[in-house]
Design an enzyme around this catalytic site. Structure first.
Site, PDB file in Angstrom:
ATOM      1  N   LYS A 149      12.731   9.149  42.747  1.00 18.05           N
ATOM      2  CA  LYS A 149      12.829   8.577  41.396  1.00 18.05           C
ATOM      3  C   LYS A 149      12.927   9.725  40.398  1.00 18.05           C
ATOM      4  O   LYS A 149      12.081  10.631  40.386  1.00 18.05           O
ATOM      5  CB  LYS A 149      11.549   7.799  41.114  1.00 18.05           C
ATOM      6  CG  LYS A 149      11.718   6.469  40.442  1.00 18.05           C
ATOM      7  CD  LYS A 149      10.327   5.873  40.237  1.00 18.05           C
ATOM      8  CE  LYS A 149      10.379   4.440  39.813  1.00 18.05           C
ATOM      9  NZ  LYS A 149       9.051   3.928  39.473  1.00 18.05           N
TER      10      LYS A 149
HETATM   11  O1  G3P Z   1       7.081   1.560  38.127  1.00 22.65           O
HETATM   12  C1  G3P Z   1       7.751   1.480  36.933  1.00 22.65           C
HETATM   13  C2  G3P Z   1       7.348   0.348  36.017  1.00 22.65           C
HETATM   14  O2  G3P Z   1       7.337  -0.866  36.701  1.00 22.65           O
HETATM   15  C3  G3P Z   1       6.110   0.576  35.211  1.00 22.65           C
HETATM   16  O3  G3P Z   1       5.697  -0.571  34.587  1.00 22.65           O
HETATM   17  O4  G3P Z   1       3.696  -1.744  33.811  1.00 22.65           O
HETATM   18  O5  G3P Z   1       3.831   0.719  33.490  1.00 22.65           O
HETATM   19  O6  G3P Z   1       5.282  -0.802  32.145  1.00 22.65           O
HETATM   20  P1  G3P Z   1       4.567  -0.595  33.434  1.00 22.65           P
END
Ligand code: G3P
Length: 215
Positions: free
Chosen positions: A84
């Site tokens: 990533k």
């Molecule tokens: O893994 C990436 C993403 O899903 C992060 O989400 O919950 O930190 O906005 P969040």
């Protein structure tokens, strides 16, 4: 649509793998840090043993050379590792270099259709639009998914749309209707997909009726 778990927690991975509907995993530095004092290599290898599908591991470097070096190291940990990288100019450079090395790449922190288009042009295997964070910022995550789908279809990009930053089950339904390839979600959202109060009541009634039968 494929279902990924957005977590680095081994217990959560184990539970969901047992349900038979888990297609992959996404992690990020914040999720890994929640696991406390772990060795990232051992931890990722353990996740990759539990799940056959793609497992995203994010780079910590901010320069392309460092991202590529990290990515090449991660790719040796397991066959299903996906590297990533962030949506930055250095991240874009790293996409091309990692792809040339035969390594799969997920471009993260996508907040606009143009960012997704750039990532796809650079050769990314996956783009991760963060819909929940966009909504929280007063924008519309669902519109972003719709735009990316239309653009990728217009130009026949093979890049998969991996919807991320998911907050609730309705978003899962909506991105499926828009044709997202993958939805990654936290364990709590995954669990909510199963439950409906009418299912619980229905089951309760069936069992009560059965137990009331004349014996
Ligand atoms: O893994 C990436 C993403 O899903 C992060 O989400 O919950 O930190 O906005 P969040």
């Amino acid at each position: 649509m494929k279902f990924f778990l957005d977590s680095a927690n081994l217990k959560e991975v184990e539970v969901l793998a047992s349900w038979g509907v888990l297609d992959g995993i996404t992690t990020n530095p914040s999720l890994l840090s929640k696991e406390g004092k772990i060795d990232p290599e051992k931890h990722l290898k353990a996740i990759c043993k539990l799940v056959k599908g793609p497992v995203s591991m994010e780079v910590f470097s901010t320069e392309a050379a460092g991202m590529v070096a990290e990515g090449k190291r991660y790719a040796q940990w397991a066959k299903n590792v996906v590297v990533k990288v962030p949506m930055t100019p250095e991240g874009l450079k790293a996409v091309g270099l990692l792809r040339k090395a035969g390594i799969r790449v997920n471009v993260t922190l996508i907040f606009s259709a143009n960012q997704a288009l750039l990532a796809a042009k650079a050769g990314a295997n996956f783009v991760s639009p963060f819909i929940g964070r966009l909504d929280e910022n007063g924008e519309d995550g669902m519109t972003l998914v719709e735009e990316i789908r239309a653009i990728f279809d217009n130009y026949a990009f093979g890049t998969e749309i991996l919807v991320a930053s998911v907050r609730h089950p309705r978003q899962v339904t909506e991105v499926a209707m828009l044709g997202a390839d993958i939805c990654t979600m936290p364990f709590a959202v995954f669990e909510k997909l199963i439950h409906h109060p009418m299912t619980d009541l229905g089951l309760e009634k069936f069992l009560a009726d059965w137990n009331k039968r004349k014996k």
